[in-house]
Design a protein around this motif. Structure first.
Motif, PDB file in Angstrom:
ATOM      1  N   ASP A  44       0.836  -1.179   0.000  1.00 16.08           N
ATOM      2  CA  ASP A  44       0.000   0.000   0.000  1.00 16.08           C
ATOM      3  C   ASP A  44       0.890   1.255   0.000  1.00 16.08           C
ATOM      4  O   ASP A  44       1.941   1.259   0.660  1.00 16.08           O
ATOM      5  CB  ASP A  44      -0.880  -0.024   1.251  1.00 16.08           C
ATOM      6  N   PRO A  45       0.493   2.308  -0.689  1.00 19.64           N
ATOM      7  CA  PRO A  45       1.285   3.543  -0.690  1.00 19.64           C
ATOM      8  C   PRO A  45       1.529   4.109   0.717  1.00 19.64           C
ATOM      9  O   PRO A  45       2.523   4.805   0.935  1.00 19.64           O
ATOM     10  CB  PRO A  45       0.444   4.516  -1.524  1.00 19.64           C
ATOM     11  N   SER A  46       0.670   3.781   1.669  1.00 19.17           N
ATOM     12  CA  SER A  46       0.833   4.310   3.027  1.00 19.17           C
ATOM     13  C   SER A  46       2.062   3.751   3.747  1.00 19.17           C
ATOM     14  O   SER A  46       2.445   4.262   4.797  1.00 19.17           O
ATOM     15  CB  SER A  46      -0.420   4.033   3.864  1.00 19.17           C
TER      16      SER A  46
ATOM     17  N   GLU B 268       7.267   4.650   2.878  1.00 13.03           N
ATOM     18  CA  GLU B 268       8.458   5.100   3.608  1.00 13.03           C
ATOM     19  C   GLU B 268       9.263   3.934   4.184  1.00 13.03           C
ATOM     20  O   GLU B 268      10.426   4.100   4.551  1.00 13.03           O
ATOM     21  CB  GLU B 268       8.081   6.069   4.725  1.00 13.03           C
ATOM     22  N   PHE B 269       8.657   2.739   4.248  1.00 14.91           N
ATOM     23  CA  PHE B 269       9.338   1.563   4.770  1.00 14.91           C
ATOM     24  C   PHE B 269       9.930   0.691   3.658  1.00 14.91           C
ATOM     25  O   PHE B 269      10.451  -0.380   3.920  1.00 14.91           O
ATOM     26  CB  PHE B 269       8.391   0.734   5.636  1.00 14.91           C
ATOM     27  N   SER B 270       9.826   1.180   2.441  1.00 20.61           N
ATOM     28  CA  SER B 270      10.392   0.461   1.300  1.00 20.61           C
ATOM     29  C   SER B 270      11.836   0.906   1.072  1.00 20.61           C
ATOM     30  O   SER B 270      12.261   1.178  -0.047  1.00 20.61           O
ATOM     31  CB  SER B 270       9.547   0.703   0.049  1.00 20.61           C
ATOM     32  N   VAL B 271      12.564   0.988   2.185  1.00 20.09           N
ATOM     33  CA  VAL B 271      13.984   1.332   2.187  1.00 20.09           C
ATOM     34  C   VAL B 271      14.684   0.398   3.165  1.00 20.09           C
ATOM     35  O   VAL B 271      14.042  -0.207   4.025  1.00 20.09           O
ATOM     36  CB  VAL B 271      14.234   2.802   2.606  1.00 20.09           C
ATOM     37  N   SER B 272      15.984   0.317   3.047  1.00 18.58           N
ATOM     38  CA  SER B 272      16.739  -0.531   3.969  1.00 18.58           C
ATOM     39  C   SER B 272      16.698   0.048   5.380  1.00 18.58           C
ATOM     40  O   SER B 272      16.458   1.248   5.569  1.00 18.58           O
ATOM     41  CB  SER B 272      18.192  -0.658   3.512  1.00 18.58           C
ATOM     42  N   LYS B 273      16.973  -0.796   6.345  1.00 17.83           N
ATOM     43  CA  LYS B 273      17.053  -0.358   7.738  1.00 17.83           C
ATOM     44  C   LYS B 273      18.074   0.767   7.869  1.00 17.83           C
ATOM     45  O   LYS B 273      17.819   1.793   8.520  1.00 17.83           O
ATOM     46  CB  LYS B 273      17.432  -1.546   8.623  1.00 17.83           C
ATOM     47  N   GLY B 274      19.236   0.591   7.252  1.00 21.16           N
ATOM     48  CA  GLY B 274      20.290   1.594   7.323  1.00 21.16           C
ATOM     49  C   GLY B 274      19.854   2.938   6.759  1.00 21.16           C
ATOM     50  O   GLY B 274      20.114   3.985   7.356  1.00 21.16           O
ATOM     51  N   SER B 275      19.187   2.918   5.614  1.00 20.64           N
ATOM     52  CA  SER B 275      18.709   4.160   4.999  1.00 20.64           C
ATOM     53  C   SER B 275      17.665   4.842   5.877  1.00 20.64           C
ATOM     54  O   SER B 275      17.663   6.067   6.025  1.00 20.64           O
ATOM     55  CB  SER B 275      18.115   3.884   3.619  1.00 20.64           C
ATOM     56  N   TYR B 276      16.783   4.045   6.453  1.00 15.10           N
ATOM     57  CA  TYR B 276      15.744   4.595   7.321  1.00 15.10           C
ATOM     58  C   TYR B 276      16.373   5.295   8.523  1.00 15.10           C
ATOM     59  O   TYR B 276      16.009   6.413   8.877  1.00 15.10           O
ATOM     60  CB  TYR B 276      14.790   3.489   7.767  1.00 15.10           C
ATOM     61  N   LEU B 277      17.343   4.631   9.163  1.00 24.60           N
ATOM     62  CA  LEU B 277      17.990   5.202  10.345  1.00 24.60           C
ATOM     63  C   LEU B 277      18.854   6.412   9.990  1.00 24.60           C
ATOM     64  O   LEU B 277      18.875   7.404  10.724  1.00 24.60           O
ATOM     65  CB  LEU B 277      18.822   4.143  11.059  1.00 24.60           C
ATOM     66  N   THR B 278      19.559   6.362   8.861  1.00 25.56           N
ATOM     67  CA  THR B 278      20.402   7.477   8.432  1.00 25.56           C
ATOM     68  C   THR B 278      19.563   8.735   8.199  1.00 25.56           C
ATOM     69  O   THR B 278      20.002   9.849   8.498  1.00 25.56           O
ATOM     70  CB  THR B 278      21.180   7.107   7.156  1.00 25.56           C
TER      71      THR B 278
ATOM     72  N   ALA C 122       1.789 -11.705   0.126  1.00 24.39           N
ATOM     73  CA  ALA C 122       1.282 -11.279  -1.177  1.00 24.39           C
ATOM     74  C   ALA C 122       1.184  -9.753  -1.228  1.00 24.39           C
ATOM     75  O   ALA C 122       1.517  -9.139  -2.230  1.00 24.39           O
ATOM     76  CB  ALA C 122      -0.090 -11.892  -1.443  1.00 24.39           C
ATOM     77  N   HIS C 123       0.719  -9.164  -0.110  1.00 23.79           N
ATOM     78  CA  HIS C 123       0.508  -7.712  -0.071  1.00 23.79           C
ATOM     79  C   HIS C 123       0.685  -7.210   1.355  1.00 23.79           C
ATOM     80  O   HIS C 123       0.206  -7.847   2.301  1.00 23.79           O
ATOM     81  CB  HIS C 123      -0.899  -7.368  -0.570  1.00 23.79           C
ATOM     82  N   ILE C 124       1.359  -6.081   1.491  1.00 25.49           N
ATOM     83  CA  ILE C 124       1.476  -5.428   2.790  1.00 25.49           C
ATOM     84  C   ILE C 124       0.597  -4.197   2.757  1.00 25.49           C
ATOM     85  O   ILE C 124       0.785  -3.303   1.921  1.00 25.49           O
ATOM     86  CB  ILE C 124       2.940  -5.064   3.119  1.00 25.49           C
ATOM     87  N   GLY C 125      -0.388  -4.200   3.633  1.00 17.60           N
ATOM     88  CA  GLY C 125      -1.305  -3.066   3.723  1.00 17.60           C
ATOM     89  C   GLY C 125      -0.714  -1.989   4.608  1.00 17.60           C
ATOM     90  O   GLY C 125       0.494  -1.949   4.856  1.00 17.60           O
ATOM     91  N   GLY C 126      -1.571  -1.132   5.087  1.00 18.04           N
ATOM     92  CA  GLY C 126      -1.125  -0.009   5.897  1.00 18.04           C
ATOM     93  C   GLY C 126      -0.535  -0.412   7.229  1.00 18.04           C
ATOM     94  O   GLY C 126      -0.675  -1.543   7.677  1.00 18.04           O
TER      95      GLY C 126
ATOM     96  N   CYS D 232      12.505   0.186  17.732  1.00 19.35           N
ATOM     97  CA  CYS D 232      11.232   0.675  17.222  1.00 19.35           C
ATOM     98  C   CYS D 232      10.640  -0.442  16.361  1.00 19.35           C
ATOM     99  O   CYS D 232      11.270  -0.892  15.403  1.00 19.35           O
ATOM    100  CB  CYS D 232      11.441   1.929  16.378  1.00 19.35           C
ATOM    101  N   GLN D 233       9.456  -0.903  16.736  1.00 22.23           N
ATOM    102  CA  GLN D 233       8.798  -1.981  15.992  1.00 22.23           C
ATOM    103  C   GLN D 233       7.639  -1.408  15.182  1.00 22.23           C
ATOM    104  O   GLN D 233       6.760  -0.744  15.726  1.00 22.23           O
ATOM    105  CB  GLN D 233       8.265  -3.044  16.938  1.00 22.23           C
ATOM    106  N   PHE D 234       7.665  -1.681  13.885  1.00 27.06           N
ATOM    107  CA  PHE D 234       6.589  -1.284  12.990  1.00 27.06           C
ATOM    108  C   PHE D 234       5.710  -2.508  12.746  1.00 27.06           C
ATOM    109  O   PHE D 234       6.220  -3.609  12.509  1.00 27.06           O
ATOM    110  CB  PHE D 234       7.148  -0.747  11.678  1.00 27.06           C
ATOM    111  N   ASN D 235       4.397  -2.309  12.788  1.00 24.80           N
ATOM    112  CA  ASN D 235       3.438  -3.391  12.613  1.00 24.80           C
ATOM    113  C   ASN D 235       2.641  -3.140  11.340  1.00 24.80           C
ATOM    114  O   ASN D 235       2.106  -2.041  11.149  1.00 24.80           O
ATOM    115  CB  ASN D 235       2.503  -3.451  13.826  1.00 24.80           C
ATOM    116  N   PHE D 236       2.576  -4.158  10.493  1.00 25.02           N
ATOM    117  CA  PHE D 236       1.912  -4.026   9.206  1.00 25.02           C
ATOM    118  C   PHE D 236       0.791  -5.042   9.053  1.00 25.02           C
ATOM    119  O   PHE D 236       0.922  -6.187   9.488  1.00 25.02           O
ATOM    120  CB  PHE D 236       2.926  -4.251   8.067  1.00 25.02           C
ATOM    121  N   ALA D 237      -0.290  -4.616   8.405  1.00 22.50           N
ATOM    122  CA  ALA D 237      -1.357  -5.540   8.020  1.00 22.50           C
ATOM    123  C   ALA D 237      -0.849  -6.289   6.789  1.00 22.50           C
ATOM    124  O   ALA D 237      -0.502  -5.673   5.785  1.00 22.50           O
ATOM    125  CB  ALA D 237      -2.631  -4.779   7.689  1.00 22.50           C
ATOM    126  N   VAL D 238      -0.784  -7.610   6.889  1.00 22.00           N
ATOM    127  CA  VAL D 238      -0.214  -8.405   5.808  1.00 22.00           C
ATOM    128  C   VAL D 238      -1.235  -9.416   5.296  1.00 22.00           C
ATOM    129  O   VAL D 238      -1.897 -10.096   6.077  1.00 22.00           O
ATOM    130  CB  VAL D 238       1.080  -9.129   6.283  1.00 22.00           C
TER     131      VAL D 238
END
Length: 143
Positions: free
Chosen positions: A12-14, A17-27, A100-104, A121-127
């Protein structure tokens, strides 16, 4: 360890922002109060719409936080392509389900400190898992 590669999945487009590596996110967040990222997959079973369920796995009695029930998930590894791939990998490793799909995102991130003082920091996704239309959702517990 993943015994086969995580196949491609949509998201999902929402959660872009998590479609990056852990390193990129933290940087990109130098002032963050955490240095570690975890991802979990919340899988809803609506096979019986009058009695829906959510997939929870129980930790081993010998594990940290013994016997705790929680959704499949865990640490983002340095070699995970993205944070979303970490969620998909953990779902495969712990329950044998392919994504198959990661929702919001589900609710706000969950922050916690490990016994070794690491701030996570734990992110929770509807999968939505990949299913065979001829058979119901089948969970295989990883070892």
């Amino acid at each position: 360890m993943v015994d086969r590669p995580v196949r491609s999945f949509s998201y999902d487009p929402s959660v872009a922002e998590f479609s990056v590596s852990k390193g990129s996110y933290l940087t990109a967040r130098p002032g963050a109060s955490f240095g570690y990222i975890a991802a979990s997959s919340l899988v809803l079973d609506t096979t019986d719409p009058s009695n829906p369920g959510v997939l929870l796995l129980q930790r081993a009695s010998s594990d940290e936080d013994p016997d705790k029930w929680e959704p499949p998930g865990g640490a983002c590894d340095d070699d995970d392509e993205t944070i979303l791939h970490a969620a998909a990998r953990e779902l495969w490793e712990e329950a044998g389900l392919e994504t198959a799909h990661i929702g919001g995102p589900v609710d706000n991130p969950y922050f916690f400190t490990l016994s070794d003082e690491k701030n996570v920091c734990q992110f929770n996704f509807a999968v939505h898992p990949r299913t065979d239309s001829a058979s119901p959702l089948a969970v295989r517990l990883g070892r």
